[in-house]
Scaffold this motif. Structure first.
Motif, PDB file in Angstrom:
ATOM      1  N   VAL A 168       0.818  -1.217   0.000  1.00  0.00           N
ATOM      2  CA  VAL A 168       0.000   0.000   0.000  1.00  0.00           C
ATOM      3  C   VAL A 168       0.854   1.270   0.000  1.00  0.00           C
ATOM      4  CG1 VAL A 168      -1.759   1.320   1.253  1.00  0.00           C
ATOM      5  CG2 VAL A 168      -1.891  -1.181   1.170  1.00  0.00           C
ATOM      6  N   LEU A 169       1.798   1.340   0.938  1.00  0.00           N
ATOM      7  CA  LEU A 169       2.531   2.590   1.142  1.00  0.00           C
ATOM      8  C   LEU A 169       3.441   2.929  -0.032  1.00  0.00           C
ATOM      9  CD1 LEU A 169       2.430   4.597   3.407  1.00  0.00           C
ATOM     10  CD2 LEU A 169       4.428   3.511   4.442  1.00  0.00           C
ATOM     11  N   VAL A 170       4.180   1.935  -0.547  1.00  0.00           N
ATOM     12  CA  VAL A 170       5.102   2.203  -1.658  1.00  0.00           C
ATOM     13  C   VAL A 170       4.360   2.697  -2.900  1.00  0.00           C
ATOM     14  CG1 VAL A 170       6.794   1.190  -3.237  1.00  0.00           C
ATOM     15  CG2 VAL A 170       6.861   0.607  -0.810  1.00  0.00           C
ATOM     16  N   ALA A 174       9.886   1.955 -12.851  1.00  0.00           N
ATOM     17  CA  ALA A 174      11.338   2.081 -12.945  1.00  0.00           C
ATOM     18  C   ALA A 174      11.966   2.679 -11.691  1.00  0.00           C
ATOM     19  CB  ALA A 174      11.696   2.936 -14.173  1.00  0.00           C
ATOM     20  N   LEU A 175      11.254   3.603 -11.032  1.00  0.00           N
ATOM     21  CA  LEU A 175      11.825   4.272  -9.863  1.00  0.00           C
ATOM     22  C   LEU A 175      11.268   3.722  -8.562  1.00  0.00           C
ATOM     23  CD1 LEU A 175      11.890   7.981 -11.123  1.00  0.00           C
ATOM     24  CD2 LEU A 175      13.690   6.265 -11.219  1.00  0.00           C
ATOM     25  N   ASP A 176      10.802   2.492  -8.590  1.00  0.00           N
ATOM     26  CA  ASP A 176      10.202   1.892  -7.405  1.00  0.00           C
ATOM     27  C   ASP A 176      11.179   1.887  -6.230  1.00  0.00           C
ATOM     28  OD1 ASP A 176       8.007   0.013  -6.233  1.00  0.00           O
ATOM     29  OD2 ASP A 176       9.875  -1.086  -5.944  1.00  0.00           O
ATOM     30  N   ASN A 177      12.442   1.571  -6.483  1.00  0.00           N
ATOM     31  CA  ASN A 177      13.430   1.496  -5.396  1.00  0.00           C
ATOM     32  C   ASN A 177      13.725   2.857  -4.780  1.00  0.00           C
ATOM     33  OD1 ASN A 177      13.855  -1.243  -5.239  1.00  0.00           O
ATOM     34  ND2 ASN A 177      15.446  -1.255  -6.816  1.00  0.00           N
ATOM     35  N   MET A 178      13.475   3.934  -5.514  1.00  0.00           N
ATOM     36  CA  MET A 178      13.698   5.267  -4.962  1.00  0.00           C
ATOM     37  C   MET A 178      12.775   5.520  -3.773  1.00  0.00           C
ATOM     38  SD  MET A 178      13.555   8.947  -6.923  1.00  0.00           S
ATOM     39  CE  MET A 178      11.786   9.140  -6.773  1.00  0.00           C
ATOM     40  N   VAL A 179      11.597   4.932  -3.808  1.00  0.00           N
ATOM     41  CA  VAL A 179      10.658   5.030  -2.691  1.00  0.00           C
ATOM     42  C   VAL A 179      10.877   3.901  -1.693  1.00  0.00           C
ATOM     43  CG1 VAL A 179       8.207   4.991  -2.064  1.00  0.00           C
ATOM     44  CG2 VAL A 179       8.942   6.184  -4.137  1.00  0.00           C
ATOM     45  N   ARG A 180      11.128   2.717  -2.209  1.00  0.00           N
ATOM     46  CA  ARG A 180      11.216   1.530  -1.349  1.00  0.00           C
ATOM     47  C   ARG A 180      12.411   1.594  -0.384  1.00  0.00           C
ATOM     48  NH1 ARG A 180       9.169  -3.345  -1.903  1.00  0.00           N
ATOM     49  NH2 ARG A 180       8.411  -2.800  -3.970  1.00  0.00           N
ATOM     50  N   MET A 181      13.576   1.976  -0.877  1.00  0.00           N
ATOM     51  CA  MET A 181      14.783   1.905  -0.039  1.00  0.00           C
ATOM     52  C   MET A 181      14.720   2.838   1.173  1.00  0.00           C
ATOM     53  SD  MET A 181      17.654   1.399  -3.038  1.00  0.00           S
ATOM     54  CE  MET A 181      19.033   1.305  -1.902  1.00  0.00           C
ATOM     55  N   PRO A 182      14.301   4.111   1.026  1.00  0.00           N
ATOM     56  CA  PRO A 182      14.161   4.946   2.232  1.00  0.00           C
ATOM     57  C   PRO A 182      13.139   4.390   3.219  1.00  0.00           C
ATOM     58  CG  PRO A 182      14.178   6.310   0.257  1.00  0.00           C
ATOM     59  CD  PRO A 182      14.066   4.903  -0.200  1.00  0.00           C
ATOM     60  N   LEU A 183      12.040   3.824   2.702  1.00  0.00           N
ATOM     61  CA  LEU A 183      11.043   3.244   3.602  1.00  0.00           C
ATOM     62  C   LEU A 183      11.607   2.038   4.347  1.00  0.00           C
ATOM     63  CD1 LEU A 183       7.686   3.378   1.592  1.00  0.00           C
ATOM     64  CD2 LEU A 183       8.228   4.570   3.712  1.00  0.00           C
ATOM     65  N   GLU A 184      12.382   1.205   3.644  1.00  0.00           N
ATOM     66  CA  GLU A 184      12.993   0.059   4.310  1.00  0.00           C
ATOM     67  C   GLU A 184      13.931   0.508   5.432  1.00  0.00           C
ATOM     68  OE1 GLU A 184      14.862  -2.101   1.173  1.00  0.00           O
ATOM     69  OE2 GLU A 184      13.058  -3.226   0.642  1.00  0.00           O
ATOM     70  N   ARG A 185      14.728   1.553   5.159  1.00  0.00           N
ATOM     71  CA  ARG A 185      15.628   2.076   6.204  1.00  0.00           C
ATOM     72  C   ARG A 185      14.826   2.622   7.379  1.00  0.00           C
ATOM     73  NH1 ARG A 185      18.807   3.781   1.623  1.00  0.00           N
ATOM     74  NH2 ARG A 185      17.811   5.830   1.639  1.00  0.00           N
TER      75      ARG A 185
END
Length: 363
Positions: A11-13, A343-354
């Motif tokens: 949901v959040l990503v 394409a930029l999914d990790n740009m959002v995902r990585m900060p949220l994971e941290r």
């Protein structure tokens, strides 16, 4: 341990990605001197605030459900099927042959036969790339992309030289017999006194798309085959050790994926145009990639993402028609959504994971 909860991933990503895409779209609209708030209101009114707009939104969403499911099924086996566009074209050929050459007394019988025709022809078009990957190691991305162009050439040849009515100039078949015409939402829910969904192309195929979402969920998470597909996708080496044949899984997964993409032709060819035209998919095969990515390859996520892209397509058409915003800019807005959710999914995902890892350590 997962780096963040499943609900945040599901949901959040996507939500943050959509907000970022909306923010950049607003800046682009401001840059050309238009009001982004008014533009958004116009999109909502055109796509959601009247039944005809809903009819178009659900029509586009139906296409994206089929192609999104096609991509999602292949994703679970770690394969990237970019051939949905070509598979939908060839699926349309299957629909046309059934509707034109078999006399049906009722649309329900025609729909059953056309469903089989679309699925078989779409699956057949995916079979060759599947065999090339399984037997020869050819990359599925390259072969499915190339088969899109081959499908367009094959369909063009068939329409011009075999199925085009005598004396006609357009590369298209004759109109399908009236007995094969599918009921629209207006036929099902409207009346002359109650013009609900009048002039909208949404039809009974929408419910087939919803049923396909449920069927894919059952397949992937409630059957042995689905378990084998997911196991192969997680680790081919482990799958081999467990006795799962990679060749079998690759071929079966691509057949299912191609069949789902082919089913899109029910909506465009049988439901809306009521004949086969050259470019019936109109890019829906490629939009299915973004729908599957945004939906995290889960059928319910694909359903919601398809509704969103249906809204973007119909709202964008209204925006281009009623506002001083060029149609090309509407395409840019749609592309931004695809860019951030794919394409930029990790740009959002990585900060949220941290962030979630830090919160877990603090607690």
């Amino acid at each position: 341990m997962d780096r963040m909860p499943a609900w945040a991933d599901a949901v959040l990503v996507p939500l943050i990605s959509i907000i970022l895409a909306a923010f950049l779209s607003a800046l682009v609209i401001l840059a050309i001197g238009e009001n982004p708030i008014e533009a958004f209101k116009l999109m909502v009114e055109g796509a959601l605030m009247k039944s005809s707009g809903w009819g178009y939104t659900l029509y586009y969403a139906t296409n994206f459900m089929f192609t999104g499911l096609a991509v999602a099924v292949a994703f679970h086996a770690r394969m990237f099927n970019i051939g949905g566009e070509g598979q939908a074209m060839i699926g349309g050929l299957g629909v046309a042959l059934v509707c034109l050459y078999i006399p049906f007394p009722h649309w329900a019988l025609a729909l059953i036969a056309a469903t089989l025709g679309a699925a078989v022809f779409g699956a057949a078009w995916a079979y060759i790339p599947a065999i090339l990957q399984a037997k020869r190691g050819s990359h599925i991305v390259i072969t499915t992309i190339m088969f899109n162009f081959i499908a367009a050439a094959v369909l063009n040849y068939v329409l011009v030289n075999m199925l085009r009515p005598k004396g006609a100039m357009e590369p298209a078949t004759a109109g399908f017999p009236e007995a094969t015409h599918l009921p629209t939402f207006f036929d099902m829910f409207g009346s002359p006194e109650n013009p609900l969904f009048r002039s909208a192309p949404a039809n009974v195929t929408f419910f087939i798309a919803v049923a396909a979402c449920i069927a894919v969920w059952v397949l992937i998470w409630r059957t042995r085959l689905g378990y084998e597909i997911r196991a192969f996708g997680h680790s081919e080496t482990a799958a081999k050790y467990a006795g799962i044949s990679p060749t079998r899984i690759i071929v079966i997964t691509m057949l299912i994926s191609g069949g789902l993409a082919g089913l899109m032709a029910l909506n465009t060819t049988m439901g809306e145009a009521e004949r086969l035209v050259l470019n019936a998919p109109e890019g829906a095969g490629f939009i299915g990639i973004a729908v599957a990515l945004m939906g995290r390859s889960h059928p319910f996520g694909v359903f919601l993402a398809a509704l969103l892209f249906g809204f973007l397509y119909q709202g964008g058409a209204e925006l281009a028609f009623w506002a001083n915003i060029p149609r090309e800019l509407v395409t840019v807005i749609q592309a931004l959504v695809i860019l951030f959710t794919g394409a930029l999914d990790n740009m959002v995902r990585m900060p949220l994971e941290r962030l979630f890892l830090a919160l877990r350590k603090d607690s």
